[in-house]
Design an enzyme around this catalytic site. Structure first.
Site, mmCIF file in Angstrom:
data_model
loop_
_atom_site.group_PDB
_atom_site.id
_atom_site.type_symbol
_atom_site.label_atom_id
_atom_site.label_comp_id
_atom_site.label_asym_id
_atom_site.label_seq_id
_atom_site.Cartn_x
_atom_site.Cartn_y
_atom_site.Cartn_z
ATOM 1 N N LEU A 151 1.290 -1.251 -0.122
ATOM 2 C CA LEU A 151 -0.201 -0.187 -0.194
ATOM 3 C C LEU A 151 0.926 1.146 0.186
ATOM 4 O O LEU A 151 1.879 1.250 0.637
ATOM 5 C CB LEU A 151 -0.588 -0.282 0.833
ATOM 6 C CG LEU A 151 -1.493 -1.386 1.502
ATOM 7 C CD1 LEU A 151 -2.377 -1.122 2.964
ATOM 8 C CD2 LEU A 151 -2.395 -1.363 0.190
ATOM 9 N N HIS A 152 0.506 2.385 -1.088
ATOM 10 C CA HIS A 152 0.373 4.149 -0.808
ATOM 11 C C HIS A 152 0.172 4.624 -0.830
ATOM 12 O O HIS A 152 -1.441 3.928 -0.182
ATOM 13 C CB HIS A 152 1.580 3.551 -2.363
ATOM 14 C CG HIS A 152 0.425 3.321 -2.732
ATOM 15 N ND1 HIS A 152 -0.005 4.250 -3.321
ATOM 16 C CD2 HIS A 152 0.899 2.405 -3.725
ATOM 17 C CE1 HIS A 152 -0.626 4.019 -4.479
ATOM 18 N NE2 HIS A 152 0.168 2.902 -4.891
ATOM 19 N N GLY B 100 -1.719 6.529 -2.252
ATOM 20 C CA GLY B 100 -2.473 6.862 -3.613
ATOM 21 C C GLY B 100 -3.758 5.534 -2.512
ATOM 22 O O GLY B 100 -4.934 5.983 -2.645
ATOM 23 N N HIS B 101 -3.866 4.179 -1.695
ATOM 24 C CA HIS B 101 -4.151 3.178 -1.531
ATOM 25 C C HIS B 101 -5.339 3.881 -0.074
ATOM 26 O O HIS B 101 -6.613 3.977 -0.177
ATOM 27 C CB HIS B 101 -3.891 1.938 -0.780
ATOM 28 C CG HIS B 101 -3.135 1.690 -1.731
ATOM 29 N ND1 HIS B 101 -1.834 1.204 -2.362
ATOM 30 C CD2 HIS B 101 -3.699 0.485 -3.850
ATOM 31 C CE1 HIS B 101 -1.114 0.378 -3.630
ATOM 32 N NE2 HIS B 101 -2.678 -0.005 -4.210
ATOM 33 N N GLN C 129 -5.421 -11.797 -13.349
ATOM 34 C CA GLN C 129 -4.720 -10.548 -13.849
ATOM 35 C C GLN C 129 -3.617 -10.879 -14.816
ATOM 36 O O GLN C 129 -3.445 -9.543 -15.399
ATOM 37 C CB GLN C 129 -5.485 -9.622 -12.996
ATOM 38 C CG GLN C 129 -5.272 -9.383 -12.063
ATOM 39 C CD GLN C 129 -5.924 -8.056 -10.842
ATOM 40 O OE1 GLN C 129 -5.943 -9.050 -10.464
ATOM 41 N NE2 GLN C 129 -4.737 -6.791 -11.590
ATOM 42 N N GLN D 173 -10.345 0.919 -16.033
ATOM 43 C CA GLN D 173 -10.436 -0.582 -15.116
ATOM 44 C C GLN D 173 -11.680 0.164 -14.703
ATOM 45 O O GLN D 173 -12.769 -0.370 -14.433
ATOM 46 C CB GLN D 173 -9.209 -0.413 -13.955
ATOM 47 C CG GLN D 173 -9.784 -1.448 -12.789
ATOM 48 C CD GLN D 173 -8.509 -1.588 -11.931
ATOM 49 O OE1 GLN D 173 -7.648 -2.869 -12.400
ATOM 50 N NE2 GLN D 173 -9.009 -0.921 -11.053
#
Ligand code: AMP
Length: 279
Positions: free
Chosen positions: A24-25, A27-28, A55, A151
């Site tokens: 995680l960063h 943004g998450h 995917q 997406q």
């Protein structure tokens, strides 16, 4: 997870869901805050971490995709996530190792362009995992990042087409101070590659300025050449695609104007990076 979700559902608790592949960063974590805003203090925020093999293409980075569960759990705790869901392969694809798993969800329109062209089985994996996670987590709302614009469009389409009772929220792309879009894959960018990766945001800035300064529409073909030139200046960067399109339908546009969307994919060293923006 599903038992818990059904219990929340019975007592009218709203559930905000953030599906991720972990590592995680910020943004998450911005998606977590958006999910909290959607469900309120009495709602529940669920974040899933699952590196979904379906995917990834056969020659992609599935096995070396960065993982650090201990760090992710700490970040989730600090961010006020109520439940971190980390399903096993066997619970997501039961019997796959014995060849009996055989059901997939396929979106047949928006998935065909851009990322779908470069990564032919990618969105089949994405729609399958997101549909499955929706069935397990039973969210009221699910939050996706604008970083993966196509997406989000594919998932919005799938949610409508399959009548999932889930509100899809798309949250803005978070960037590093130098404008590189945050991504778990940025970890791969060693040495000078980190600097060369700035070519993506430079290309977006360049085209945004060109469009802002133009009196009428600009030819996509001309902008395409200019972007190729910007990417071509970096020795280890290779342009996979750049597209100009309608942000809702993803239909390619020959004339580019304000409000047109631009997306690009660039391989920097061995790392494939994507970025996009509204022009
Ligand atoms: P991933 O873990 O890369 O599969 O991403 C999980 C979710 O986080 C997806 O909805 C992504 O679009 C979103 N996301 C990834 N990077 C960013 C970013 N820089 N800003 C906002 N959302 C992001």
């Amino acid at each position: 997870m599903q038992r818990q979700a059904r219990s929340w559902q019975r007592s009218g608790v709203r559930v905000g869901f953030v599906p991720t592949m972990g590592y995680l960063h910020a943004g998450h974590l911005s998606l977590v805050r958006r999910a909290r805003r959607a469900v309120g203090p009495r709602g529940k925020v669920v974040l899933s971490i699952y590196v979904n093999p379906a995917q990834f293409g056969p020659s992609e980075d599935f096995s070396r995709y960065p993982r650090d569960l201990a760090r992710d759990l700490k970040l989730c705790r600090q961010a006020g996530v109520d439940v971190v869901f980390t399903p096993s392969d066997e619970s997501i694809y039961p019997g796959k190792d014995r060849g009996i798993y055989s059901t997939y969800v396929v979106e047949e329109g928006l998935s065909k362009v851009m990322e779908g062209k470069s990564r032919p089985t990618h969105f089949r994996g994405v729609t399958t995992i997101v549909a499955k996670l929706f069935n397990v987590v039973l969210p009221t709302a699910a939050v996706f990042g604008a970083k993966d614009w196509q997406q989000a469009a594919v998932i919005r389409r799938m949610t409508l087409d399959l009548n999932f009772p889930v509100k899809i929220i798309v949250a803005p792309t978070l960037r590093e101070r130098d404008e590189l879009a945050m991504s778990s894959r940025n970890k791969y960018l060693e040495g000078d590659l980190r600097r060369q990766a700035l070519a993506l945001s430079q290309a977006l800035r360049h085209v945004t300025r060109r469009v802002a300064g133009a009196k009428s529409g600009l030819a996509a073909a001309v902008l395409h050449r200019e972007v190729a030139e910007i990417i071509g200046r970096e020795p280890q960067a290779r342009l996979d695609y750049v597209e100009f399109f309608d942000p809702d339908t993803l239909a390619a546009l020959a004339q580019v104007a304000r409000g047109t969307h631009m997306a690009l994919a660039v391989v920097v060293g061995r790392t494939r990076l994507i970025d996009n923006a509204r022009l």
